[in-house]
Scaffold this active site. Sequence first.
Site, short mmCIF file in Angstrom:
data_model
loop_
_atom_site.label_atom_id
_atom_site.label_comp_id
_atom_site.label_asym_id
_atom_site.label_seq_id
_atom_site.Cartn_x
_atom_site.Cartn_y
_atom_site.Cartn_z
N LEU A 5 39.14 76.78 48.96
CA LEU A 5 39.30 76.14 50.27
C LEU A 5 39.68 74.67 50.09
O LEU A 5 39.09 73.97 49.24
CB LEU A 5 38.03 76.24 51.10
CG LEU A 5 37.69 77.59 51.73
CD1 LEU A 5 36.43 77.46 52.56
CD2 LEU A 5 38.84 78.12 52.57
N LYS A 6 40.66 74.23 50.84
CA LYS A 6 41.04 72.81 50.81
C LYS A 6 40.37 72.13 52.00
O LYS A 6 40.74 72.34 53.15
CB LYS A 6 42.56 72.66 50.90
CG LYS A 6 43.02 71.24 50.66
CD LYS A 6 44.52 71.14 50.69
CE LYS A 6 44.97 69.77 50.20
NZ LYS A 6 44.29 68.65 50.83
N TYR A 7 39.36 71.31 51.69
CA TYR A 7 38.54 70.71 52.73
C TYR A 7 39.23 69.50 53.36
O TYR A 7 40.04 68.82 52.72
CB TYR A 7 37.18 70.31 52.16
CG TYR A 7 36.36 71.49 51.68
CD1 TYR A 7 35.55 72.19 52.56
CD2 TYR A 7 36.42 71.92 50.36
CE1 TYR A 7 34.80 73.28 52.13
CE2 TYR A 7 35.68 73.00 49.93
CZ TYR A 7 34.87 73.68 50.82
OH TYR A 7 34.14 74.76 50.39
N GLU A 63 41.93 72.59 55.58
CA GLU A 63 43.37 72.35 55.67
C GLU A 63 44.19 73.51 55.13
O GLU A 63 45.39 73.55 55.33
CB GLU A 63 43.73 71.08 54.91
CG GLU A 63 43.15 69.81 55.50
CD GLU A 63 43.62 68.59 54.75
OE1 GLU A 63 43.67 68.65 53.50
OE2 GLU A 63 43.95 67.59 55.39
#
Length: 858
Positions: A455-457, A621
């Site tokens: 996951l791209k935070y 994101e």
Amino acid sequence: MIDLEGDVFSWSLYPLMPKRASSNPSTPSPKRKKGNQTRIDAFFSQRQQQQEAGSSKSAIVNAQSPKDHKNPPVIIDVDLLDDDADGLPTPQEIEEVKVTKASTATSGVSLKSPPKFIQYKVMSKDDLPPTYELLSVDSAVFDPESYALPPSSGIPYSFLAHALATVCGTRSRIAILDTLTNTFRTILTRHPASLLPAAYLLSNTMSPPYSSLELNIGPSTISQAIQHVSGLSSSSLRKLYNTLGDIGDVAYAAKSNTRTLLPHPPLLVSFVHETMTKIAHAHGQGAARQKQKLVETLLVAAKGQESRFLARTLSQNLRVGAVRTSLLTALARCFVLSSTCQLSGTECPYHVPSQTLAAIRPLNSSNKKGKGTDSARDALGAAFKEAESLVRKVFVQHPDYDHILGSLVKEGLESLEQKVPLTVGIPIYPTLGTPIRSFDEVYERLKDLPFTAELKYDGQRAQIHAYRQGHNINVRLFSRHLEDMTSKYPDVVGLIEEMCDHSPDIQSFIMDTEIVAIDPVDGSLRNFQTLASRARKDVRLDNISADVGVFAFDLMYLNDQVLLNHSFRSRRTLLHERFPSYVPRRREFARFQHVTKCDSEDGKLPLEEFWEAAVSRHDTEGLMIKLLDNESEEGTDQSSTKGTKSLRAVYDADKRTYSWMKLKKDYVNGLGDSLDLIPIAAWHGNGRKNGWWSPILLGVWDPRKGYAVGVCKCMSGFSDNFYKALGDRYRLTEDSETCSKIPRWECETGGLKPDVYFKPQEVWEIRGAEVTLSPVSVAALGLVSKSKGLSLRFPRFIKIREEKTIEQASDTTFLANLWQKQQGEKDIDEGDELIDVDLRSSTDESDASDDASDDSST
């Protein structure tokens, strides 16, 4: 007529207009005022010029030479142009005529077509900017010993300005590199102590990026300094800026209109850098005035191009086409050509024997593009390549010119990596992700290579450094741009200190993380705007405006061991083993956990579901795709594997490769048009969505059949409240009129077997990534393919179209037209079946991860 015997000199604008009455030449010159001699040398006051002009505001003023009153030079007061309807002259209206003591007289100048203005440059010999030889010559044959420099105790700043002007004047990378290389070689040969300040000035910096040293001067300070030094009014200066558009060009033009009584000593590179350092250190009461005086000190002494590049440097915008890579390349080449290798024999790859250098032929029209080059130049090119790779590698792992140049000047290239190693406390340039446009591109790029999706935070990337020093634990945090932000996150510092106290075997480490704003109660994620509410520095624990969590995803250094060349799988294993998730005892400290991930070894379906879940979340994101293991060169057909050549799962500092790929929601190829689709069926949700309908089968209206046909499943864009309301509208009961376990309403689901069927009665606006061929879907079957229907990839709910009936929904023809439109933008092989797989809302494992992280996002 202009007197050339005196020492008075100026830049003059002579308007060619009917002659006006001038001031009385017999009037004695105004006396100099007592006071600061530097101010007198710097500029004449605007008030004196206006008094000389008289009430008629004549644009022509006669300034008398102290040695000859018969032939005064002509000077224009630019301030008096404020009320002129024509304003300042344009560059096309000005013709420059340089006049020095070596000239005879201006009467010898003939103009075939007189311009509106003539710009006279009348200067004393001492005040003329020095002229320099070309720097853009072939660096392999350039001789720094014979290069002519003005006599001085250091390197004149005018030489650096000449180099910058040369770089600005070309787009040729070869010319830029030759110019910078020859500049560094000349400085190294003539005054090595000036090499470091020159490197900082050329790179438009003052110190290492992690240093807190900043100029902190605004454009008003620079413009006021230019105004005071030049004597221009604010309106004239504003006109110049509106005409030229660059503060450097404005300073150059404004200084061209000034005159000094006594010549100033030439600016030196070391003095300019030292003065800028003083500007950065000016703090407290009166700092603004002190900074302006220091800026004026530089501009007063500046000549020619120096004014332009000083102003640009002060405004932190050099506008030079030489980036950091060019500077590092030039430095590497400089030391290949100037240093003597201390290793014996030919074992040093950066050493080129003097006899080999002497044998290099200068480039000419026959060999400038690589044709006819000799073996000596080939040997030099190989040494250049090795040195450039070394210097770049060292710099991205230890970005400090002080340390790198100190080692290069003292010991040369061969010991650079040992003398300037990766060091805890000095940030590393981070590895960067290559943007991609679709999840399918991951498989195109990586084929069967193992990878992970993280996951791209939506937070701030932070590089955490920590090391023990006695009983103390030192912690520093650096941003993606290597800025020190330790004082911004005292709660993260406290977290790391507490974690190290619980793990005495950890002596030092460097970790890559994302700092994300969280809800202090349940730990759920908040958006970046919440994080941005924090102050940039000097945050106190008792005054934190946004609680944060630290999400770790990489480990580059542990207990004196550099891990950059280890595979990502091994680095990640160490990270999880040595740094487990941690909730500190003190509530005000940050929380520590690892990023949520899904590996390709878990299968394609979980990865697709993971991507769908990432798209549906409002607090992330997208995904980061990372290669787990280094690619094996054996048995790999590089010609058929797009983009996988030499892929390695190492930590490539400051590089973008397909080992790391960034798939953001905004990057995904989206349809230009939204579709209006009909919810016709659903499945029971899993995990956190248990008890809700998810995913939802959507249909497109088929006018030939007179009912809706299934086109895709949707699980993105819904809020928890929407799911609850949807369950109320389609409640599965024995007497339900809207929901049934068996198909009661006329519609078609194709090859899909939903858990329940909805009465077609609503229209939803949906956006997706692309329309695809599918052997499962029956939507538009026969319109584009005899055996396949059309489906929608990555559909996302936008809103309910309450004003539309199901007959007004998007029909199969509209869907087919969208597919045909895509074919004009890219080629799709119909043999590559894009199967509409059964995507659930989430797997048990991913939902368990969500629950563990207390994420209640929708």
